[in-house]
Design a protein around this motif. Sequence first.
Motif, mmCIF file in Angstrom:
data_model
loop_
_atom_site.group_PDB
_atom_site.id
_atom_site.type_symbol
_atom_site.label_atom_id
_atom_site.label_comp_id
_atom_site.label_asym_id
_atom_site.label_seq_id
_atom_site.Cartn_x
_atom_site.Cartn_y
_atom_site.Cartn_z
ATOM 1 N N SER A 139 0.841 -1.184 0.000
ATOM 2 C CA SER A 139 0.000 0.000 0.000
ATOM 3 C C SER A 139 0.884 1.244 0.000
ATOM 4 O O SER A 139 1.972 1.265 0.559
ATOM 5 C CB SER A 139 -0.970 0.007 1.180
ATOM 6 N N CYS A 140 0.384 2.267 -0.646
ATOM 7 C CA CYS A 140 1.146 3.490 -0.865
ATOM 8 C C CYS A 140 1.410 4.211 0.456
ATOM 9 O O CYS A 140 0.514 4.379 1.282
ATOM 10 C CB CYS A 140 0.365 4.388 -1.816
ATOM 11 N N ALA A 141 2.672 4.626 0.644
ATOM 12 C CA ALA A 141 3.042 5.297 1.881
ATOM 13 C C ALA A 141 2.461 6.703 1.952
ATOM 14 O O ALA A 141 2.444 7.330 3.003
ATOM 15 C CB ALA A 141 4.565 5.366 1.998
ATOM 16 N N GLU A 142 1.977 7.184 0.829
ATOM 17 C CA GLU A 142 1.454 8.549 0.774
ATOM 18 C C GLU A 142 -0.063 8.566 0.953
ATOM 19 O O GLU A 142 -0.590 9.241 1.814
ATOM 20 C CB GLU A 142 1.846 9.170 -0.574
ATOM 21 N N CYS A 143 -0.761 7.780 0.136
ATOM 22 C CA CYS A 143 -2.224 7.862 0.144
ATOM 23 C C CYS A 143 -2.866 6.575 0.653
ATOM 24 O O CYS A 143 -4.080 6.468 0.686
ATOM 25 C CB CYS A 143 -2.742 8.173 -1.263
ATOM 26 N N SER A 144 -2.045 5.593 1.032
ATOM 27 C CA SER A 144 -2.538 4.307 1.512
ATOM 28 C C SER A 144 -3.308 3.524 0.470
ATOM 29 O O SER A 144 -3.940 2.524 0.792
ATOM 30 C CB SER A 144 -3.429 4.466 2.760
ATOM 31 N N PHE A 193 5.448 4.040 -3.165
ATOM 32 C CA PHE A 193 4.355 4.884 -3.636
ATOM 33 C C PHE A 193 3.614 4.273 -4.815
ATOM 34 O O PHE A 193 4.198 3.540 -5.608
ATOM 35 C CB PHE A 193 4.872 6.256 -4.064
ATOM 36 N N CYS A 194 2.341 4.616 -4.937
ATOM 37 C CA CYS A 194 1.592 4.241 -6.115
ATOM 38 C C CYS A 194 2.022 5.146 -7.266
ATOM 39 O O CYS A 194 2.723 6.146 -7.057
ATOM 40 C CB CYS A 194 0.086 4.356 -5.859
ATOM 41 N N VAL A 195 1.577 4.796 -8.470
ATOM 42 C CA VAL A 195 2.010 5.557 -9.652
ATOM 43 C C VAL A 195 1.661 7.037 -9.510
ATOM 44 O O VAL A 195 2.463 7.920 -9.824
ATOM 45 C CB VAL A 195 1.346 4.991 -10.926
ATOM 46 N N LYS A 196 0.471 7.290 -9.011
ATOM 47 C CA LYS A 196 -0.019 8.660 -8.921
ATOM 48 C C LYS A 196 0.858 9.492 -7.985
ATOM 49 O O LYS A 196 1.325 10.571 -8.347
ATOM 50 C CB LYS A 196 -1.465 8.626 -8.428
ATOM 51 N N CYS A 197 1.102 8.970 -6.797
ATOM 52 C CA CYS A 197 1.894 9.726 -5.830
ATOM 53 C C CYS A 197 3.346 9.868 -6.297
ATOM 54 O O CYS A 197 3.959 10.914 -6.111
ATOM 55 C CB CYS A 197 1.848 9.070 -4.468
ATOM 56 N N GLN A 198 3.843 8.815 -6.919
ATOM 57 C CA GLN A 198 5.212 8.879 -7.425
ATOM 58 C C GLN A 198 5.344 9.988 -8.463
ATOM 59 O O GLN A 198 6.278 10.787 -8.421
ATOM 60 C CB GLN A 198 5.595 7.544 -8.060
#
Length: 125
Positions: free
Chosen positions: A91-96, A112-117
Amino acid sequence: MAKMKKAEVKPFKEMLLALRSRLRGDVSTLADAALSGKHGSGSSGVSNHMADMGSDTFEQNNTLMLMKNEGETLSQIEGALERINDGVYGSCAECSGKIPKMRLKVMPYTPFCVKCQSEKEASLS
Ligand SMILES: [Zn+2]
């Protein structure tokens, strides 16, 4: 929270451990690399069979990143192994949000997920 099952995480953990020992310069993997040729970039061996949507580019970026930022990658790998231990890997460390497995197969250490990255990269440049 999107959680992965232990059995799902296992192959990624193995990839992370292998990457880590490669980056740390373990003797055997170093010898492997020397034997398999210096200018072949197709020998990373982790995700060559993946789906056709852009994974080549991803993999090239990945290889480049490995060479450019070994120290940083190494600490990301350590972080990923910690997240595995904490049961939050995937799970993304930014948005979970859930990080797609396809992405994890290319960059198993990404937090991170693609979006947050891409938001992070956009804010860097
Ligand atoms: Zn995210």
